[in-house]
Design an enzyme around this catalytic site. Structure first.
Site, mmCIF file in Angstrom:
data_model
loop_
_atom_site.group_PDB
_atom_site.id
_atom_site.type_symbol
_atom_site.label_atom_id
_atom_site.label_comp_id
_atom_site.label_asym_id
_atom_site.label_seq_id
_atom_site.Cartn_x
_atom_site.Cartn_y
_atom_site.Cartn_z
ATOM 1 N N HIS A 1 0.843 -1.198 0.000
ATOM 2 C CA HIS A 1 0.000 0.000 0.000
ATOM 3 C C HIS A 1 0.874 1.242 0.000
ATOM 4 O O HIS A 1 1.848 1.329 0.740
ATOM 5 C CB HIS A 1 -0.891 0.007 1.242
ATOM 6 C CG HIS A 1 -1.858 1.148 1.249
ATOM 7 N ND1 HIS A 1 -3.091 1.085 0.649
ATOM 8 C CD2 HIS A 1 -1.754 2.409 1.748
ATOM 9 C CE1 HIS A 1 -3.713 2.239 0.780
ATOM 10 N NE2 HIS A 1 -2.927 3.070 1.446
ATOM 11 N N ASP B 1 -14.621 3.594 6.982
ATOM 12 C CA ASP B 1 -13.575 4.427 6.367
ATOM 13 C C ASP B 1 -14.132 5.216 5.196
ATOM 14 O O ASP B 1 -13.776 6.374 4.992
ATOM 15 C CB ASP B 1 -12.388 3.569 5.906
ATOM 16 C CG ASP B 1 -11.342 4.456 5.237
ATOM 17 O OD1 ASP B 1 -10.838 5.362 5.911
ATOM 18 O OD2 ASP B 1 -11.071 4.278 4.042
ATOM 19 N N ARG C 1 -13.508 13.616 5.664
ATOM 20 C CA ARG C 1 -12.178 14.201 5.911
ATOM 21 C C ARG C 1 -11.712 15.003 4.710
ATOM 22 O O ARG C 1 -11.104 16.059 4.847
ATOM 23 C CB ARG C 1 -11.169 13.087 6.221
ATOM 24 C CG ARG C 1 -11.331 12.518 7.629
ATOM 25 C CD ARG C 1 -10.520 11.258 7.781
ATOM 26 N NE ARG C 1 -9.119 11.501 7.551
ATOM 27 C CZ ARG C 1 -8.279 10.597 7.024
ATOM 28 N NH1 ARG C 1 -8.704 9.406 6.689
ATOM 29 N NH2 ARG C 1 -7.012 10.893 6.862
ATOM 30 N N SER D 1 -7.340 4.708 8.683
ATOM 31 C CA SER D 1 -7.963 4.579 7.361
ATOM 32 C C SER D 1 -7.249 3.500 6.539
ATOM 33 O O SER D 1 -7.866 2.566 6.007
ATOM 34 C CB SER D 1 -7.897 5.939 6.661
ATOM 35 O OG SER D 1 -8.164 5.834 5.293
ATOM 36 N N LYS E 1 -8.555 -0.856 6.069
ATOM 37 C CA LYS E 1 -8.808 -1.479 4.761
ATOM 38 C C LYS E 1 -7.879 -2.664 4.555
ATOM 39 O O LYS E 1 -8.268 -3.688 4.001
ATOM 40 C CB LYS E 1 -8.610 -0.459 3.635
ATOM 41 C CG LYS E 1 -9.764 0.542 3.565
ATOM 42 C CD LYS E 1 -9.530 1.621 2.532
ATOM 43 C CE LYS E 1 -8.452 2.578 2.935
ATOM 44 N NZ LYS E 1 -8.491 3.907 2.409
HETATM 45 N N1 URA Z 1 -4.861 6.818 1.970
HETATM 46 C C1 URA Z 1 -5.896 6.287 2.657
HETATM 47 O O1 URA Z 1 -6.379 5.200 2.340
HETATM 48 N N2 URA Z 1 -6.400 6.976 3.703
HETATM 49 C C2 URA Z 1 -5.900 8.149 4.102
HETATM 50 O O2 URA Z 1 -6.384 8.698 5.058
HETATM 51 C C3 URA Z 1 -4.821 8.717 3.384
HETATM 52 C C4 URA Z 1 -4.315 8.012 2.312
#
Ligand code: URA
Length: 435
Positions: free
Chosen positions: A82, A161, A168, A183, A187
């Site tokens: 990620h 999220d 956000r 966040s 995931k």
């Molecule tokens: N990527 C994400 O998935 N969430 C965030 O808050 C920032 C970057």
């Protein structure tokens, strides 16, 4: 439980309990709290933060607010990757093809771009016919047979999220370390990977502008991953200039293909190799150390196995694999404008976020989640920090279908890439590894 009391508690610097944070995540996911109260809570967290335990509790609650995917029946250990988001970050496409060609299964859920940072799903959508929507059973089958699948985040994956992130992004509360960590990791945990490698971007084109913040975010995410029983490694990598030279959707498919053909070296390949080597070790595929991981990936780059896997991947997901050899099959916007250096000197700093915003304006990125994209728009960078230029040299090429914005984009790029008199220090690419 009255949500107003929780907002006041956090506003006044108090700690939220696991029960309170679980209520927050579940009620937000189910639409039981009005947006204005969620936004107030996010701002209270932005200013008063969450401690380590609160962050971990919120992350688990957000992950468990929807479906928890079980990938234990996929053959081999699935290692996820990620990136916290950057500009010209084409790594996923190259990395997934290379590590899959080396026998490490890749079943990855990716996102669309939002704001100045691009998204893998948008890049893949620029390939004619390519689909990133499929049921999980089909994805698992494809992963077992071909070792590679990239799909859109499923509807019921960490819905808390989805709700929090959408608020956000419009309330100035994205840049909060506990909120970003919760966040990303909610995931990842819900997505089922058994191990993960995180690329925490740091610099002018990243959410984390300095190393101190990037380290704090990386440490928080690694600790959440480990406490949840997932092997987790984070690399802090430079985002003080676009990682690759191509910023766009179809443009980044071209850059990925060029890297896999061995025609393009440099930062995008170096970051890919380093993340990939960690994935190889975490996959426990008889790869003993990072050196061995790097050697295998380099071999598969040089012998064409990575490129063959990229073609196979495009084909099995419905795309036209000929795009890898004939880039004219990909969209490219028809209006082109060059940006020239206004004097002789050196490329000093780059405002990479501004370059990302210029990319959005070309039509290739989105400001709102339902914006339509022009997949052939974007910017090709011609310079990197430290390069010497003469007056009039081309520093970037802009592609768009929108005649009305071309002057503005040209101005934005010129301002973001100033020519300076002194030779600048080149930013260090891979700054830290946190494990
Ligand atoms: N990527 C994400 O998935 N969430 C965030 O808050 C920032 C970057």
């Amino acid at each position: 439980m009255r949500f107003l009391d929780l907002i006041i508690k956090k506003r006044d610097g108090g700690r939220l309990t696991k029960e309170e944070l679980t209520y927050f995540a579940n009620a937000a996911a189910k639409g039981e709290i009005p947006d204005y109260q969620i936004a107030a809570m996010l701002m209270a967290i932005y200013f008063n933060s969450l401690d380590e335990e609160e962050t971990a509790d919120l992350t688990i609650a957000m992950a468990e607010s929807g479906n928890m995917i079980d990938l234990s029946h996929v053959k081999g250990i699935v290692v996820d990757k990620h990136s916290t988001g950057g500009v010209a970050d084409t790594v996923t496409l190259i990395l997934a093809s290379l590590v899959a060609s080396a026998g490490v299964p890749v079943l990855k859920m990716s996102g669309k771009g939002l704001g100045f940072s691009g998204g893998t799903i948008d890049k893949l959508a620029s390939v004619p016919g390519f689909s990133t929507e499929m049921p999980l059973e089909e994805a698992v089958k494809q992963c077992d047979e071909h070792g590679i699948v990239i799909l859109q985040q499923m509807e019921r994956l960490a819905p808390a999220d989805k709700k929090l992130y959408s608020l956000r992004s419009v309330t100035g509360t994205v840049e909060s370390i506990p909120l970003i960590a919760a966040s990303v990791m909610s995931k990842k945990l819900a997505g089922g990977a058994e191990a993960m490698v995180l690329d925490v971007k740091c610099g002018t084109g990243a959410f984390m502008k300095n190393e101190e913040e990037a380290k704090a975010l990386a440490e928080t995410m690694v600790s959440i991953g480990k406490n949840a029983g997932r092997q987790t490694v984070a690399l802090i990598t430079d985002m003080n200039q676009p990682l690759g030279m191509y910023i766009g959707n179809s443009l980044e498919i071209i850059e990925a293909a060029e890297v896999l053909k061995g025609n393009v070296k440099g930062d995008v390949l170096d970051v890919t190799m380093e993340l990939g080597a960690h994935m190889m070790v975490l996959a426990e595929n008889d790869v003993n150390d990072l050196e061995e991981g790097r050697r295998i990936l380099l071999e598969n780059l040089q012998n064409g196995k990575g490129l063959a896997k990229f073609r196979e991947f495009i084909e099995i997901q419905g795309g036209d694999p000929k795009v890898v050899d004939d880039y004219s099959l990909l969209p490219l916007s028809s209006i082109k404008r060059e940006v020239h250096a206004d004097k002789a000197g050196y490329i000093g700093i780059m405002d990479t976020e501004a370059l990302g915003n210029a990319f959005v304006l070309t039509g290739s990125g989105r400001l709102n989640s339902d914006d339509e994209l022009d997949y052939g728009a974007g910017i090709i960078m011609k310079v990197r920090i430290g390069d010497k230029v003469e007056k009039g040299d081309v520093i970037a090429e802009i592609f768009t279908e929108k005649k009305e914005i071309i002057n503005e984009v040209e101005g934005m790029v010129a301002k973001a890439v100033p020519v300076c008199d002194e030779v600048p220090e080149k930013p260090k690419l891979i700054k830290y590894t946190i494990s």
